[in-house]
Design a protein around this motif. Structure first.
Motif, mmCIF file in Angstrom:
data_model
loop_
_atom_site.group_PDB
_atom_site.id
_atom_site.type_symbol
_atom_site.label_atom_id
_atom_site.label_comp_id
_atom_site.label_asym_id
_atom_site.label_seq_id
_atom_site.Cartn_x
_atom_site.Cartn_y
_atom_site.Cartn_z
ATOM 1 N N ASP A 1 -5.302 3.059 0.573
ATOM 2 C CA ASP A 1 -6.244 2.187 1.297
ATOM 3 C C ASP A 1 -6.088 2.188 2.819
ATOM 4 O O ASP A 1 -6.731 1.381 3.488
ATOM 5 C CB ASP A 1 -6.134 0.735 0.803
ATOM 6 C CG ASP A 1 -6.705 0.584 -0.590
ATOM 7 O OD1 ASP A 1 -7.469 1.468 -1.014
ATOM 8 O OD2 ASP A 1 -6.383 -0.410 -1.258
ATOM 9 N N TYR B 1 0.809 -1.223 0.000
ATOM 10 C CA TYR B 1 0.000 0.000 0.000
ATOM 11 C C TYR B 1 0.843 1.275 0.000
ATOM 12 O O TYR B 1 0.292 2.368 -0.125
ATOM 13 C CB TYR B 1 -0.965 0.066 1.198
ATOM 14 C CG TYR B 1 -1.860 -1.132 1.333
ATOM 15 C CD1 TYR B 1 -2.770 -1.461 0.339
ATOM 16 C CD2 TYR B 1 -1.797 -1.953 2.456
ATOM 17 C CE1 TYR B 1 -3.594 -2.564 0.447
ATOM 18 C CE2 TYR B 1 -2.626 -3.062 2.583
ATOM 19 C CZ TYR B 1 -3.519 -3.365 1.574
ATOM 20 O OH TYR B 1 -4.330 -4.467 1.694
ATOM 21 N N GLN C 1 -10.508 2.317 2.819
ATOM 22 C CA GLN C 1 -10.423 1.688 1.510
ATOM 23 C C GLN C 1 -10.746 2.698 0.409
ATOM 24 O O GLN C 1 -11.632 3.534 0.543
ATOM 25 C CB GLN C 1 -11.395 0.507 1.450
ATOM 26 C CG GLN C 1 -11.160 -0.421 0.264
ATOM 27 C CD GLN C 1 -12.070 -1.622 0.317
ATOM 28 O OE1 GLN C 1 -13.255 -1.527 -0.025
ATOM 29 N NE2 GLN C 1 -11.546 -2.757 0.767
ATOM 30 N N ASN C 2 -9.966 2.650 -0.688
ATOM 31 C CA ASN C 2 -10.129 3.525 -1.863
ATOM 32 C C ASN C 2 -9.697 4.959 -1.602
ATOM 33 O O ASN C 2 -9.986 5.852 -2.409
ATOM 34 C CB ASN C 2 -11.579 3.508 -2.376
ATOM 35 C CG ASN C 2 -11.999 2.134 -2.858
ATOM 36 O OD1 ASN C 2 -11.219 1.415 -3.476
ATOM 37 N ND2 ASN C 2 -13.231 1.751 -2.551
#
Length: 550
Positions: free
Chosen positions: A404, A368, A408-409
């Motif tokens: 994230d 990430y 998330q997103n």
């Protein structure tokens, strides 16, 4: 074997190789201005779903399709939004994959007949698409426009044109033509902006032609193209090759024989914008007498070696040279050379050509998190490291993107760029790091500093909400002051300052059809020559746009 037999043998051998190769090994670059697919691949790489070398762009369409196919094999690792986005991009880039099946001839206008759509329900919209076992062709329009509004009034930009791409065996070809209209002009060479360069006629209307022809093999490809590129990891402007300058013709070579090594090279023909009086001449005809100006020739060569010593860690190094010989120098057609050394042997005793070195490191080893740094060296002297009154001509960039976490997103980006005086500059007009007067490197040019912070939230497929803050400054332009080249302190005073807070919402409705809305609160002050008058001062600007094609 007689000479005639040798010729027949080699002719047949070449034809056997060409005519028995797979259709699906061709390479055509995907425009770096198609930001959606590049952002998605970057996200997949940060999530350790795929691996990419993001130091050199553009990627080829085949490379993109292969990475998407790789991600499809790990679909269970993607969240629902990413899965839908993957399906969305496969509707376009899936055409490059062998699995699509090219067994018979099929021509489709406006996505084909009802029967054709039922046979290929997951293919994107194209104006025209044809494929068979030997040949494929795609044609699409280029249409778009945007409008700005602030206290200065209204500004508009529009474009129209068409693009085509196709494949024949291992050959690829593509071309695009755009007519542009912008009023007032927002992208002149002197402006410190990331708006793509153009305006080559000095008016609000200009055209731009891009395209090329490529040849591919299993572990590489080469081509003669006219296109834009970006070198150097970044999320807000590359500082090796920024890609905002007008495109130029170049020979490109890309090889990747093993997973741990990637190599890129190009030799380009630049526009010096410097009149060569020895080759200029007077012309007399029925229209009268005029002076036919001819520019000095100007070229560039560059290479980049990328090594992957550990998974998700890319270390890149390369060099480039801008030179102004009367013709192409074969020494700079050697892809693996260190060009400064070649230059020293060719220009011994006179002023050298303009050479550069650069390094880039990109780590996605922590899931990430993307960490990256770029170092551009325009001039290096070891003695200046210990001399407090002299500085080397460097530009460096460092930053990270976190995806994230904790939501998330959602992604967080922070990037810092610092450039010392006279980087990207040169005292010989025919050797500047420019094409047609536009800087090839970082958009803020030399003697500058920038902080960039952004939050991106992508709640649904291809929908992006981008909130950003930008603080950029530039110091004195020492090339205008007639001072010595050495001993120019960086940012001794601030001559130009841009502070902007903005919100941009964009959505890709169908493949290549982008719509967006943005609001920016900016305060640009200092040297008024370095910004469009339309944006100069304290302004709240609204921007609406729609675009199809690149």
């Amino acid at each position: 074997m007689s000479d005639i037999r040798k010729r027949i043998f080699f002719f047949l051998l070449i034809n056997i190789i060409l005519l028995n190769t797979n259709l699906f090994s061709q390479e055509i670059p995907q425009s770096v201005r198609n930001t959606g697919i590049y952002e998605f691949l970057d996200e997949l790489a940060n999530n350790q779903i795929i691996s990419i070398n993001s130091a050199v762009k553009p990627y080829s369409r085949l490379f993109i399709s292969q990475r998407l196919k790789e991600a499809e094999g790990k679909k269970d690792l993607l969240n629902p939004r990413q899965q839908k986005e993957l399906e969305f991009y496969l509707m376009d880039f899936g055409k490059e994959l062998k699995e699509e099946g090219h067994n018979g001839a099929t021509a489709q206008w406006l996505n084909g007949t009802k029967a054709q759509r039922s046979n290929s329900p997951h293919k994107r919209f194209d104006l025209f698409y044809y494929h068979d076992s030997l040949f494929s062709l795609t044609i699409n329009p280029i249409l778009g426009g945007e409008i700005f509004a602030n206290s200065s009034g209204k500004a508009i930009y529009g474009r129209n044109g068409a693009e085509v791409r196709g494949y024949i065996q291992k050959w690829g070809f593509y071309a695009s033509l755009r007519d542009n209209h912008e009023k007032p002009i927002l992208g002149l060479p002197e402006y410190l902006t990331q708006r793509p360069g153009g305006h080559l006629k000095g008016t609000s209307d200009w055209s731009e032609m891009q395209g090329g022809i490529t040849y591919s093999w299993k572990w590489g490809n080469a081509g003669l193209v006219k296109d834009n590129m970006q070198w150097g990891n970044n999320y807000n402007g590359a500082n090796i090759f920024g890609g905002n300058n007008p495109s130029f013709v170049q020979l490109r070579l890309h090889i990747s024989p093993v997973k741990w090594f990637d190599f890129n090279y190009f030799h380009g023909w630049l526009n010096s914008m410097v009149v060569d009086s020895a080759h200029s001449f007077w012309v007399s005809n029925s229209y009268g007498t005029s002076y036919r100006e001819v520019y000095h020739k100007k070229y560039i060569a560059a290479n980049m070696f990328t090594f992957t010593p550990f998974k998700n860690l890319n270390v890149s190094a390369g060099n480039s040279i801008v030179y102004d010989n009367s013709s192409v120098n074969p020494g700079y057609l050697m892809p693996l050379f260190f060009y400064k050394s070649i230059d020293h042997s060719l220009t011994y005793g006179i002023v050298n050509m303009n050479s550069q070195m650069f390094f880039d490191i990109s780590s996605r080893q922590i899931k990430y998190l993307h960490l990256y740094a770029t170092w551009f060296i325009d001039e290096l002297s070891y003695s200046r490291f210990t001399n407090k009154n002299e500085w080397n001509f460097f530009s460096y960039k460092a930053g990270f993107r976190l995806d994230d976490l904790p939501v998330q997103n959602l992604s967080l980006t922070t990037e810092f760029t610092y450039t010392y005086p006279l980087a990207f500059q040169h005292n010989v007009p025919t050797l500047t790091y420019q094409n047609a007067g536009f800087n090839l490197g970082y958009y803020l040019k030399d003697n500058s500093r920038e902080w960039y912070v952004a939050l991106d939230y992508r709640p649904i497929r291809t929908f992006d909400v981008n909130f950003y803050f930008l603080d950029a400054i530039r110091g004195p332009d020492y090339t205008e002051l007639g001072v010595n080249r050495l001993g120019n302190p960086p940012l001794v005073s601030v001559q130009w300052h841009n502070t902007t807070t903005g919100l941009k919402v964009s959505y890709q409705v169908i493949n290549d059809l982008y719509t967006w809305f943005s609001f920016a609160s900016s305060n640009i002050r200092g040297d008024a020559r370095w910004s469009p008058e339309y944006f100069f001062g304290s302004k709240n600007t609204v921007n609406l746009g729609v675009s199809f094609g690149f």
